[in-house]
Design an enzyme around this catalytic site. Sequence first.
Site, PDB file in Angstrom:
ATOM      1  N   GLU A 104      45.494  38.499  47.487  1.00 25.65           N
ATOM      2  CA  GLU A 104      44.191  39.174  47.426  1.00 25.65           C
ATOM      3  C   GLU A 104      43.237  38.636  48.494  1.00 25.65           C
ATOM      4  O   GLU A 104      43.110  37.420  48.670  1.00 25.65           O
ATOM      5  CB  GLU A 104      43.577  38.966  46.039  1.00 25.65           C
ATOM      6  CG  GLU A 104      42.214  39.611  45.869  1.00 25.65           C
ATOM      7  CD  GLU A 104      41.531  39.236  44.569  1.00 25.65           C
ATOM      8  OE1 GLU A 104      40.520  39.881  44.224  1.00 25.65           O
ATOM      9  OE2 GLU A 104      42.016  38.299  43.889  1.00 25.65           O
ATOM     10  N   LYS A 156      40.519  48.596  44.643  1.00 32.30           N
ATOM     11  CA  LYS A 156      40.432  48.076  43.279  1.00 32.30           C
ATOM     12  C   LYS A 156      39.495  48.924  42.433  1.00 32.30           C
ATOM     13  O   LYS A 156      38.364  49.186  42.816  1.00 32.30           O
ATOM     14  CB  LYS A 156      39.954  46.618  43.295  1.00 32.30           C
ATOM     15  CG  LYS A 156      40.015  45.940  41.931  1.00 32.30           C
ATOM     16  CD  LYS A 156      39.619  44.475  42.021  1.00 32.30           C
ATOM     17  CE  LYS A 156      39.754  43.784  40.663  1.00 32.30           C
ATOM     18  NZ  LYS A 156      39.325  42.372  40.721  1.00 32.30           N
ATOM     19  N   CYS A 204      44.193  41.322  41.056  1.00 29.05           N
ATOM     20  CA  CYS A 204      43.627  40.252  40.236  1.00 29.05           C
ATOM     21  C   CYS A 204      43.461  40.678  38.784  1.00 29.05           C
ATOM     22  O   CYS A 204      44.429  40.961  38.086  1.00 29.05           O
ATOM     23  CB  CYS A 204      42.310  39.786  40.852  1.00 29.05           C
ATOM     24  SG  CYS A 204      41.685  38.232  40.146  1.00 29.05           S
TER      25      CYS A 204
END
Length: 496
Positions: free
Chosen positions: A261, A317, A368
């Site tokens: 990430e 995301k 994440c």
Amino acid sequence: MARLSGLVLALGAGLLLPLGLAPFDFAWAPLLGLGLIFARIATRPGAVAVLAEGYVFGLGYAGLGVYWIYHSIADYGGGPLAAVLATGMLVAAFALLPMAALWLGWWSGAGHVARRALLALPLAWLLVEWLRSWLLTGATWLSIGYSQIDTPLAHLAPLLGVYGPGLALALLAGALAWWLPRPRPVRLALPLAAAAGLLLVASLLERDWTRPVDAPVSVAMLQGNISQDRKWDPDARPEILAEYLRLSRAAFGADLIVWPETALPVYYHQAANWLEQLAGQAAAAGSELVLGAPAASGAARYNAVAVPGATPQFYYKRHLVPFGEYVPLRGIAGGVLDFVGTPLGDFDAGRRATPLQAAGQALGVSICYEVTFGAEVADALPAARLLLNVSNDAWFGASTAPWQHLQMARMRALETGRAMIRATNTGVSALIDARGRVQVSGPLFERAVVRGSVQPRAGATPYVRWRDWPMALMALAGMLGLLAWRWREAGRHRRG
């Protein structure tokens, strides 16, 4: 009022629940913890004692479960004082949820200890766990079903998600709670029968819900081990890029080379030419790059995963972390909250779960925290043949958080019947098979190239089709049934 002994018992029971999660992995601990608190609550005569003991139970549960938030704020946010205040407030708020579940179970099962222990408390626990998965953007961290990832109850997950093993555990705890106040040998038959029945059902469900397709894909995950204080330092950018270049070239030949990430320390467009050249070199060696990077599109800023090339692909995301990737109250609070959030400013949320195409496979991507939401990971299925999660757990130091995060990723692989590639900055990077078993893993806080292979799969588990709705409807229907039962008995008493 609750007596001191009751509060101590409640605190101890709450502390047992996180011991079932990684890295402790004492799968029996949540069963005992829930059994003790269910037994206590089922026999309480008044709401005040229930609320007091339920809240203290929640403090133990959350305090040991998410204490690591202190590290992220103390080390990379506002310092130790801000960390103490923020962590204390979060734990205090989280403790309200198990308290609410225990009070709801106590109230809905009023008048009958067995009803409370065996039905009302397990169903109320399930209902509140499901509610907190979407309430105020949601949180599934510390859900008790994760503790059963290595037990036979895990076989329920491809059908019912993490709430399947969670409900089974709560039902077993209810049977234990029914036995504990009068622990006679003859009464032991019920909890033993419940355990045998649930384990039998779970064992009958052990099977492959999806099928392998194509050849295995070789993977090299680059664990850069970049500390947070260097990650966004402009002076450190050349060194970080040089290190990832070195690691990438060392991994040439693997079908997929995965950076974690936001491994790229600049916006994607600022390094697009450099990345295109690197992607071309990788392609000449038979490899394809997939990397985490901040990305810009017009005025919007995203936490993204990219497949670089002449026509790059992006996944943005979708489920952002409040006060981590954006600050909900920044417009009201002004600079008061500037010590939280990303150093690049607030991110925007993506909208689509469209898989990325790399190494001839469709990758269902999560970034994440997104991997903690089963239904959102399932949005990319059944089109995706592999799951990819990139993360940066450097925020949490050498705490339990990286291991808890890995455990939740394992549950997502099991729920969906898909192998998962999990590339992280500081660990735990891992390859997870379609049954949630870790095949290869890297070290914590070490620079490494973690290598292995994953098997693409096709098809859909029942969970991919149904998501969390069967469990949510079961909890709601069960609670409504208990309430109807309660009101009918109250009506009889009034008529009597």
